[in-house]
Design an enzyme around this catalytic site. Structure first.
Site, short mmCIF file in Angstrom:
data_model
loop_
_atom_site.label_atom_id
_atom_site.label_comp_id
_atom_site.label_asym_id
_atom_site.label_seq_id
_atom_site.Cartn_x
_atom_site.Cartn_y
_atom_site.Cartn_z
CG ASP A 82 72.88 45.70 55.52
OD1 ASP A 82 73.01 46.73 54.83
OD2 ASP A 82 73.49 44.64 55.27
CD GLU A 134 71.66 50.23 47.22
OE1 GLU A 134 71.67 49.83 48.39
OE2 GLU A 134 72.08 49.56 46.27
CG HIS A 180 75.44 42.63 48.39
ND1 HIS A 180 74.50 43.35 47.68
CD2 HIS A 180 75.69 43.35 49.51
CE1 HIS A 180 74.20 44.46 48.35
NE2 HIS A 180 74.90 44.49 49.47
CG HIS A 213 75.50 48.43 50.52
ND1 HIS A 213 74.70 47.67 51.34
CD2 HIS A 213 75.21 49.73 50.82
CE1 HIS A 213 73.95 48.46 52.08
NE2 HIS A 213 74.24 49.71 51.78
CB SER A 259 81.58 38.42 51.96
OG SER A 259 80.29 38.47 51.41
#
Ligand code: G3H
Ligand code: 13P
Ligand code: ZN
Length: 311
Positions: A82, A134, A180, A213, A259
């Site tokens: 990742d 990305e 994120h 993401h 998370s």
């Protein structure tokens, strides 16, 4: 079953209108919780390791733990890097048995992102490893890097064809408003994703797997538990599940979730210590934490990703 790369998995996900969960791992209990849920629901799986997780747990430990999960569960599993930030890190993971890597050049100028991604793709494809690139920049925190909302930028759809064509990457992470961490929107702000950008990217790249993401929903139940048992995260807000379901029905084939696992684990451990302040056997709090991970992953597979029964 042996590890697989993401090629076949994404093809089936695209055609089947579902997404694969890419869950971040850094210890045994997390890997066990995720694989138990996926195994019970016969769901394909991506286990992903950040640079920070690899540093924390050690490459060999993580690979061996994933090998153990493969030996005990008859599931297709991708072992994915990742947010790889350099050719060297990607190479090291490829040489060390990963079947997929992300090279995240999203902070670089367009041409440099293309050149770096291309270099990783050339090395990876010779070894049957798939590569995620990305375009666009998410807000939020990953490792020690904190991207403020002002520095974040949506993916520009007009760049995606050139990027994919020139790099040869196998999937593309895009920025459409996810971020994120556990604080994705300001208090009072209505969670919103730019589905117009996603649709335009999908139109320009027919059949090509897109990655989201920063896609945790920040499940209120766990935030409440954390706050009840001595924590303080009043403004934690995530991506609504129905938005993720909508994305998974379309071009989004991989949804990254970290998370939510952290919150479930932390909330559960806090509750154990609240209920039993004298507890000091790690198995008595890591065991329930592992069960909480399995519960949340099962929920994602069934109600968000739609990949149950697709292994
Ligand atoms: O995108 C970042 C993931 O949540 C991994 O986080 O870099 O703190 O391991 P980390
Ligand atoms: P969350 O912080 O929303 O779980 O996102 C994780 C992620 O994108 C890992 O790459
Ligand atoms: Zn990420």
């Amino acid at each position: 079953m042996a590890l697989v790369n993401s090629r076949e998995m994404f093809k089936k996900a695209y055609e089947g209108g579902y997404a694969i969960g890419a869950f971040n791992v850094n210890n045994m209990e997390i890997i066990q919780g995720i694989t138990t849920a996926a195994s019970e629901l016969n769901a394909p799986l991506i286990l992903q390791v950040s640079a920070g997780a690899r540093k924390y747990a050690n490459h060999t430990y993580l690979v061996k733990l994933v090998e153990a999960a493969l030996a005990l569960n008859d599931l297709p599993i991708v072992l994915h890097l990742d947010h790889g930030d350099s050719f060297e890190l990607c190479k090291s993971c490829i040489d060390g048995g990963f079947t997929s890597v992300m090279i995240d050049g999203s902070h670089l100028p367009f041409e440099e992102n293309i050149a770096l991604t291309r270099r990783v793709v050339e090395y990876a494809h010779e070894r049957n490893v798939t590569v995620e690139g990305e375009l666009g920049r998410l807000a939020g925190i990953e490792d020690a890097i904190n991207v403020s909302a002002e520095d974040a930028s949506y993916t520009r759809p007009e760049e995606v064809e050139e990027f994919v064509e020139k790099t040869g990457c196998d999937s593309l992470a895009i920025a459409i408003g996810t971020s994120h961490g556990a604080f994705k929107f300001k208090p009072g702000q209505k969670p919103q994703l730019r589905f117009d950008i996603l649709d335009e990217v999908a139109r320009r790249l027919p059949g090509f797997p897109i990655v989201l993401h920063g896609a945790s929903s920040v499940i209120p139940k766990y935030v409440e538990m954390i706050n009840t048992y001595g924590g303080n995260m009043p403004d934690a807000i995530g991506i609504p599940e129905e938005m993720l379901r909508q994305a998974a029905r379309g071009a989004v084939c991989k949804i990254n979730i970290d998370s939510d696992l952290r919150l479930a684990m932390t909330a559960t451990i806090r509750k154990v210590f609240h209920d039993k302040p004298a507890e000091f056997d790690p198995r008595k709090y890591l065991g329930p934490a592992r069960e909480a991970i399995a519960e949340i992953v099962a929920h994602k597979i069934e109600h968000v990703l739609g990949c149950a029964g697709k292994a």
